[in-house]
Write an enzyme that holds these catalytic residues in place. Sequence first.
Site, PDB file in Angstrom:
ATOM      1  CG  HIS A 172      -1.792  -1.204   1.333  1.00 18.48           C
ATOM      2  ND1 HIS A 172      -2.952  -1.412   0.617  1.00 18.48           N
ATOM      3  CD2 HIS A 172      -1.603  -2.325   2.089  1.00 18.48           C
ATOM      4  CE1 HIS A 172      -3.463  -2.592   0.933  1.00 18.48           C
ATOM      5  NE2 HIS A 172      -2.658  -3.169   1.823  1.00 18.48           N
ATOM      6  CB  SER A 293      13.088  21.784 -15.115  1.00 19.23           C
ATOM      7  OG  SER A 293      12.204  22.875 -15.233  1.00 19.23           O
ATOM      8  CE  LYS A 299      11.780  18.651 -10.945  1.00 17.01           C
ATOM      9  NZ  LYS A 299      10.676  19.075 -11.812  1.00 17.01           N
ATOM     10  CD  GLU A 306       8.413  11.486 -15.317  1.00 20.47           C
ATOM     11  OE1 GLU A 306       8.452  11.948 -14.170  1.00 20.47           O
ATOM     12  OE2 GLU A 306       8.562  12.189 -16.335  1.00 20.47           O
TER      13      GLU A 306
END
Length: 478
Positions: A172, A293, A299, A306
């Site tokens: 979970h 970024s 970043k 992804e």
Amino acid sequence: MSGSQKQTAASKPAQNKLWGGRFTGGLDPLMEAYNESLSLDKAFYAEDIDGSIAWARANKNVRILTEEEFKEIERGFGVVRKEWETNSFEIKPGVDEDIHTANERRLGEIIGPAIAGKLHTGRSRNDQIATDLRLWVRRKLFEVKDHLDSLLKVIVSRAENEIDLLIPGYTHLQRAQPVRWSHWLLSYGSCFARDFRALNYVIDELNHCPLGSGALSGNVFGIDRRAIAQELGFKDLCLNSMDAVSDRDFLLKTMGWGSDFMMHVSRIAQDLCIYSSQEFGFVKLADAYSTGSSLMPQKKNPDALELLRGKSGTMHGLHSGFRVALNSLPSCYDKDMQEGTSAILTTIHLLSTSTQILTGVLSTLTTCPAAMARALEPSMLATELADYLVRKGVPFRETHHISGRVVALAEKEGKGMDELSVAQLQVVDQRFGDDARGCFDYEAAVERRTAEGGTARGRVMEQVEALKVLLETGKMGD
């Protein structure tokens, strides 16, 4: 009369079209473009040539072709193949409808139409494209299998070399119990091992030869289909000619396999997105598989992961979309099946590149042992306390409740469970002895999981060895 109608009426089917004799009017130019498939099925040029040579040989053996004619066809296709390989094949728009038409048209230019015109005797594009697809998908799936082999080798190598690292295991997405980092790696190794075995089945199922089935009813010239199948490397024949030309189950099975595989890829990508975040910091991704970024210079985004996660959705869509296209089709060949060409080309590209990207990510990431160790916290050992009392004969349902009270006490005291004294533990239950504090040892907790498949060192190494056997033999060890 509109311009489109004038253009349609003025053009009859090109002489080399394999179906043109019955028609007196030409195609609407839009329909011409809508119908063509060469932009896609040119990928099968080699398979189409191989199938045509095998077909020509079979026709030579039943004296449809002479030995000299067969040799000319074989020579001509050698030229055609070289042109494709060197990117010098000239496609003729409006003439070359598909790879079959293009190859046969060019063959006729090289050896003359008198001989080239005999090639298609007894053959239909229905069994021709079915053969091309099976040959191409088989070849490409062996390449995907090689990439999957490399992925599994990376997982096995890291699991073996990084077996000392411990991390929280999660359920979970909450910290649950300590496990070996290697055990986590091998959890996905087990997924990919299933995929490896399932891929062997997919390849085996498609390895049947449809050539010689004609449009639907078979061949009238007595060609030896088994000799054709043997030449093309098929293990057997498609049993029924009507099914042979319409069967696209092998495409669905390939896409279905891809859907299962990409689900596993998506899940490990999601885990690694989390583990590489600053909040977790268990791993650092190599610059080769990350981007920055355009606004925030600090970043480092896990773009590779992804994209893998996102492309799993594309794979599921390809599988579902083609299944819907085939659903409720009448028997034998229907043009709807042409949709499978685009879907399988995309599928194979997606599977091949995704497997290589994931292999690259896993082989180059850096583990961060200190961050892994910091993430281990005493409440993850609550089950150890329960198990401690079980060994003293206390029923587990009771020990579970007792351990929960210890967790509550630690929270109330603002301490970690490992900071509670034996006296405090005994306030909860008198059966806790001085040795109870031995429960608060992460390495010992991991090493107690000695049942097969568990996270103890010896059991993890058994899993490593089982995957090594799979990679060497194609079968998991007993």
